[in-house]
Design an enzyme around this catalytic site. Sequence first.
Site, PDB file in Angstrom:
ATOM      1  N   ASP A  58       0.856  -1.184   0.000  1.00 58.02           N
ATOM      2  CA  ASP A  58       0.000   0.000   0.000  1.00 58.02           C
ATOM      3  C   ASP A  58       0.888   1.229   0.000  1.00 58.02           C
ATOM      4  O   ASP A  58       2.043   1.171   0.445  1.00 58.02           O
ATOM      5  CB  ASP A  58      -0.922   0.024   1.227  1.00 58.02           C
ATOM      6  CG  ASP A  58      -2.190   0.834   0.995  1.00 58.02           C
ATOM      7  OD1 ASP A  58      -2.084   2.045   0.696  1.00 58.02           O
ATOM      8  OD2 ASP A  58      -3.301   0.264   1.097  1.00 58.02           O
ATOM      9  N   ASP A  79       4.011   2.759  -4.582  1.00 55.83           N
ATOM     10  CA  ASP A  79       3.007   3.280  -5.500  1.00 55.83           C
ATOM     11  C   ASP A  79       2.802   2.250  -6.613  1.00 55.83           C
ATOM     12  O   ASP A  79       3.726   1.962  -7.385  1.00 55.83           O
ATOM     13  CB  ASP A  79       3.511   4.604  -6.073  1.00 55.83           C
ATOM     14  CG  ASP A  79       2.556   5.237  -7.065  1.00 55.83           C
ATOM     15  OD1 ASP A  79       1.540   4.605  -7.433  1.00 55.83           O
ATOM     16  OD2 ASP A  79       2.829   6.369  -7.502  1.00 55.83           O
ATOM     17  N   ASN A 106      -6.212  -5.277  -5.441  1.00 56.83           N
ATOM     18  CA  ASN A 106      -7.301  -4.575  -4.763  1.00 56.83           C
ATOM     19  C   ASN A 106      -7.165  -3.055  -4.787  1.00 56.83           C
ATOM     20  O   ASN A 106      -8.173  -2.348  -4.696  1.00 56.83           O
ATOM     21  CB  ASN A 106      -7.390  -5.046  -3.309  1.00 56.83           C
ATOM     22  CG  ASN A 106      -8.376  -4.227  -2.504  1.00 56.83           C
ATOM     23  OD1 ASN A 106      -9.589  -4.321  -2.695  1.00 56.83           O
ATOM     24  ND2 ASN A 106      -7.875  -3.394  -1.602  1.00 56.83           N
ATOM     25  N   TYR A 171     -13.688   6.279 -14.194  1.00 56.77           N
ATOM     26  CA  TYR A 171     -13.749   5.137 -13.282  1.00 56.77           C
ATOM     27  C   TYR A 171     -14.323   3.909 -13.988  1.00 56.77           C
ATOM     28  O   TYR A 171     -13.741   2.811 -13.926  1.00 56.77           O
ATOM     29  CB  TYR A 171     -14.592   5.487 -12.061  1.00 56.77           C
ATOM     30  CG  TYR A 171     -14.696   4.366 -11.056  1.00 56.77           C
ATOM     31  CD1 TYR A 171     -13.589   4.010 -10.281  1.00 56.77           C
ATOM     32  CD2 TYR A 171     -15.880   3.663 -10.871  1.00 56.77           C
ATOM     33  CE1 TYR A 171     -13.668   2.975  -9.356  1.00 56.77           C
ATOM     34  CE2 TYR A 171     -15.963   2.628  -9.952  1.00 56.77           C
ATOM     35  CZ  TYR A 171     -14.860   2.294  -9.198  1.00 56.77           C
ATOM     36  OH  TYR A 171     -14.942   1.260  -8.287  1.00 56.77           O
ATOM     37  N   LYS A 175     -12.332   0.322 -14.785  1.00 57.90           N
ATOM     38  CA  LYS A 175     -12.772  -0.972 -14.267  1.00 57.90           C
ATOM     39  C   LYS A 175     -13.172  -1.910 -15.402  1.00 57.90           C
ATOM     40  O   LYS A 175     -12.997  -3.130 -15.316  1.00 57.90           O
ATOM     41  CB  LYS A 175     -13.926  -0.788 -13.281  1.00 57.90           C
ATOM     42  CG  LYS A 175     -13.523  -0.142 -11.971  1.00 57.90           C
ATOM     43  CD  LYS A 175     -12.499  -0.968 -11.210  1.00 57.90           C
ATOM     44  CE  LYS A 175     -12.209  -0.404  -9.825  1.00 57.90           C
ATOM     45  NZ  LYS A 175     -11.235  -1.220  -9.068  1.00 57.90           N
ATOM     46  N   THR A 206     -16.635   2.091   3.054  1.00 57.31           N
ATOM     47  CA  THR A 206     -15.242   2.188   3.484  1.00 57.31           C
ATOM     48  C   THR A 206     -14.843   3.663   3.511  1.00 57.31           C
ATOM     49  O   THR A 206     -15.660   4.550   3.274  1.00 57.31           O
ATOM     50  CB  THR A 206     -14.299   1.448   2.509  1.00 57.31           C
ATOM     51  OG1 THR A 206     -14.258   2.168   1.270  1.00 57.31           O
ATOM     52  CG2 THR A 206     -14.751   0.029   2.263  1.00 57.31           C
TER      53      THR A 206
END
Length: 267
Positions: A58, A79, A106, A171, A175, A206
Amino acid sequence: MSPVPPPTSPTESTESIEFTESAEFAGKVALVTGAARGVGKETVALLHARGARVVAVDVRPDLKSLPDEFPGVLTMNGDITREETASRAVRAAVDAFGGLDILVNNAGRTLNRPVTETTAEDWDTLMAVNARGSFFFAREAFRAMKARGGGSIVSTGSYTCTVALPEGAAYSASKGALAQLTKVLAVEGGPLGIRANIVAAGVIETDFLDSFRSDSRAYLASFADAHPLGRVAHPGEIAEVLCFLASPRAAFVTGAVVAADGGITAV
């Protein structure tokens, strides 16, 4: 019913094999991106609890606290849009644990902006994280898994893999690209024993939007009514699907876009 691994030959019975969920990843090595929070952290928790050795990646500095919660987890800040991060992470898994069996792509970013207000920088940023970065990790994992004799690549996608999200041009496109990459990996990986699948998630409560909204969780929870189940997902629910697809229980599943969207695409 306890899950069992597939027979190693057409005549071998699985009736005498003891295989509990708590140990289904025993001896396996996993790499998880976007691991510091949310779905990524829940996925690390499940993999760790079920016996896997885990490398967690991360860009967030709070990643360093993971080994305190999950002893033995190896963390690496980086990154994912940088090619060297993927190479370094896979190499860390091989050097520390002897190989790589599971990749969970993820890490991701989102953006809600009308198409006429979406800038070139917006587009490039979303593509860099959601598609380009995931490609780097998948490519490096694919190489390690080929040497290992097989493996599983699972990505956190979105219901926007298959339906349009208003004010989500960058976005949705990113995806969608990830879904198509998954299918190519499945086709190329099949003969090598490498499976690839993507979870088309609905809205998840989240802190995914915390970089530009202080009320990230409350805002995401407000989309409950868009789902026939009447609520949004909890991170652990998506992590469960990711881990299922990575497990021997999904041994004949590859190239799939698996909906875990609370029915939002059924409307």
